[in-house]
Write an enzyme that holds these catalytic residues in place. Structure first.
Site, short mmCIF file in Angstrom:
data_model
loop_
_atom_site.label_atom_id
_atom_site.label_comp_id
_atom_site.label_asym_id
_atom_site.label_seq_id
_atom_site.Cartn_x
_atom_site.Cartn_y
_atom_site.Cartn_z
N ASP A 310 -9.12 -3.48 7.71
CA ASP A 310 -8.15 -4.35 8.37
C ASP A 310 -8.71 -4.89 9.69
OD1 ASP A 310 -5.31 -5.32 8.68
OD2 ASP A 310 -5.46 -4.08 10.48
N GLU A 361 -10.75 -7.95 5.83
CA GLU A 361 -9.70 -8.88 6.21
C GLU A 361 -10.17 -9.53 7.51
OE1 GLU A 361 -6.41 -10.33 8.46
OE2 GLU A 361 -6.98 -8.26 8.85
#
Length: 636
Positions: A310, A361
């Protein structure tokens, strides 16, 4: 006995040395709580600048009667005790560098009490005899770049709730979610962070326990059983993981020993203002060992098939956050510590587990994210294509009268689609905070919204790149996702929702059955644009190709609410073409009862083609044609 004790001490010293140099990638075997022998445990915690540390818990009424001893070289505090037993809750009482005393969590706990409490539970995960050998062996023999990947993204505690409002645990998800994934035709499931977190509203992205499955979701054994069941049904399991920042709660990781321990010493770099959290000091060797060990733990303990990292941009750029920032030694915004940590992370994971997928991401274009580390890339397998997602959703939300003037929103990605190994995300981030659900984003009345959702998903599935769709979007849930409620399964009582779900399942199976949609998608050989300039009619057409010459699909997407009859499509070979997909069939929720008839090509030039076919493209619909009988020796 003495020889065994001596060997254990030697192993501890080796682990301590590699910890200090950032080369210990199984740090959980050193730090945390460990059973030495029946009834005797050793606890170790890293707190280099603490004045004193005490082990406190259920076993001593949370009093400081069990002082720990410090190794001044490593900063690790240790105690052996027979007072603790499995199931007890515990913490460390830290007398910090300033003299302040505070209860802190065990950063290496593998289980915590259920929130709102955050004490660690003394827990032993029994060794599991896994039954997923066939799956793991097949993955070792498979080039995953040349296979279909269609991911169902799940927030585990809001997929389904019981009638009393309580969420399903993983034991129940094994019974219901695994068969659902198989029936829907997904190849993978990806979970939002499973690590322990104190606030459900953070969705798991504000973690405190980097080695602990959130007790809110069940036990470690429950999750192991879930992964095994997925593998036995040919479904891979991925997890979101957050190595950039951590929960700001004072009794967790922040300023653990009273000084910047896990975080940067520069407050501007340590404080993540945008997300209200604390940034890891990614250049510190001990922190590198901590984080890489966490990733290894999840891969090895739970047989995960991949990790989605992330917020990579926040680790790459010093000016990513809101507020003041300090340039690097070159005067730029590159966070070199984050850059080299991510390269190290991927190198370590790939060396130990070559087939585990590493997915980023990341939203910028300044750094090569996927590809070989030796060339300067970060070494990820895939990067989320945030540009494609933003452009395409903006386009589909638009009144069709304006789409002809913004057609580049759906064609621009063809210009850069091979610059990285991309994954196309229609994720949780797009269906919260007032953005509306995917179905609700679509223009027009309810019928047109479903028609466009089918159109969007067909474009999604036929555009190069792996796929990810958030739960509930497969049937067109109208309401935004709510983290503390189950999905609106009652929507499936509606005919359009039910048919939308069936449509998605059939599209998923169609995708897996067509090598042209994934066999060459890491190469420009996978696609041939027929017409990306038909702005007046707002129709996009292209070809997807597999390894075999005859293995190709012709995709035609009509983004206007006008049926296009006698529509011309250029084709590469003379012969006949059969419609194999039409989003407006009655079974999908449309009005068509029959497919377009088989088309025979005509020797008429169209763009760069010497042949064309004529067909009808439904309003707001998409069709896919496949060669039936063609002459492969006469490419025009």
């Amino acid at each position: 006995m003495e020889r065994g004790i001596k060997k254990q001490l030697e192993n501890v010293k080796k682990m301590e040395k590699s910890f200090l140099t950032g080369e210990n990638f199984h740090l959980q075997h050193l730090l945390g709580a460990h059973l030495l022998e029946e009834g005797r445990f050793v606890f170790r915690v890293w707190a280099p600048n603490a004045q004193a540390v005490f082990l406190v818990g259920d076993f001593n009424d949370w009093k400081d009667t069990l002082p720990m001893e410090k190794d001044s070289h490593t900063g690790i505090w240790t105690i052996e005790t027979t007072e603790a037993k499995v199931g007890d809750l515990y913490k460390y009482k830290i007398r910090q560098a300033s003299g302040r005393e505070i209860m802190k969590i065990d950063p290496f706990a593998i289980r915590f009490e259920q929130r709102p409490g955050d004490a660690a539970e003394l827990y032993m995960i029994p060794e599991k005899k896994w039954k997923d050998g066939l799956w793991r062996g097949r993955m070792k023999r498979t080039n995953q770049f040349r296979r279909p990947m269609n991911i169902y993204e799940v927030h585990p505690s809001s997929w389904k709730h019981h009638e009393d409002g309580t969420p399903y645990h993983f034991s129940e998800l094994t019974e219901e979610l695994v068969p659902y994934l198989a029936d829907m035709g997904y190849t993978h499931v990806e979970f939002m962070p499973l690590t322990e977190h104190p606030l459900g509203r953070s969705w798991g992205y504000q973690s405190i326990g980097y080695f602990a499955l959130s007790s809110y979701y069940g036990t470690p054994e429950d999750f192991q059983a879930f992964v095994e069941a997925c593998h036995l049904n040919n479904i891979g399991v991925l997890m979101d993981w957050v190595p950039g920042h951590f929960c700001i709660n004072d009794d967790t990781l922040p300023y653990y020993d009273g000084t910047p321990q896990f975080e940067y010493s520069d407050p501007d770099r340590a404080n993540n203002r945008r997300w209200g959290s604390i940034n890891f000091d990614l250049g510190k060797p001990q922190v590198q060992s901590f984080l890489i060990s966490s990733a290894m733990f999840w891969i090895e303990m739970y047989h995960l098939d991949g990790i989605r990292v992330d917020a990579v941009s926040s680790m790459l750029y010093r000016d990513y956050d809101d507020g003041p920032w300090t340039p690097n030694h070159e005067g730029g915004n590159r966070n070199f510590e984050g850059y080299y940590f991510l390269q190290k992370l991927n190198a370590c994971i790939k060396l130990a587990h070559p087939n585990v997928l590493m997915i980023a991401e990341e939203s910028s274009s300044e750094t090569q994210i996927t590809g070989m580390i030796e060339t300067g890339a970060l070494g990820f397998d895939y990067k989320w294509n945030m540009g494609w997602m933003n452009d395409v959703l903006r386009f589909y939300e638009m009144d069709p009268i304006y789409r002809k003037d913004h057609f580049n929103l759906v064609t621009f990605s063809f210009m850069y689609m091979m610059q990285e190994n991309y994954l196309l995300p229609l994720s949780h981030d797009e269906v919260v905070h007032g953005k509306k659900s995917l179905m609700h984003k679509m223009w027009g009345d309810r019928y047109k919204q479903f028609a466009q959702l089918r159109n969007l998903y067909t474009f999604f599935m036929t555009h190069p790149g792996k796929k990810l769709l958030f739960m509930g979007s497969e049937w067109g849930q109208f309401l935004e996702w709510k983290f503390d409620e189950g999905l609106e399964w009652v929507d499936l009582d509606d005919d359009l929702n039910s048919k939308m779900q069936q449509f998605t399942a059939k599209l998923n199976e169609f995708y897996k059955a067509q090598p042209a949609l994934w066999e060459l998608e890491d190469s420009y050989d996978t696609i041939e644009i027929i017409d990306a300039d038909n702005t007046s009619e707002t129709v996009l057409s292209f070809i997807r190709k597999g390894k075999k010459k005859k293995d190709f699909l012709i995709v035609v997407l009509n983004m206007a609410p006008v049926e296009r009859r006698d529509f011309h499509v250029g084709v590469p070979y003379p012969g006949t073409y059969k419609e194999v997909w039409n989003t407006e069939m009655l079974e999908h929720g449309g009005t068509w009862t029959e497919h377009n008839p088989e088309c025979t090509s005509l020797p008429i030039a169209f763009n760069n083609y010497g042949q064309l076919i004529k067909t009808t493209v439904p309003a707001l619909g998409a069709i896919i044609l496949k060669p039936e009988k063609i002459n492969l020796r006469k490419r025009n």
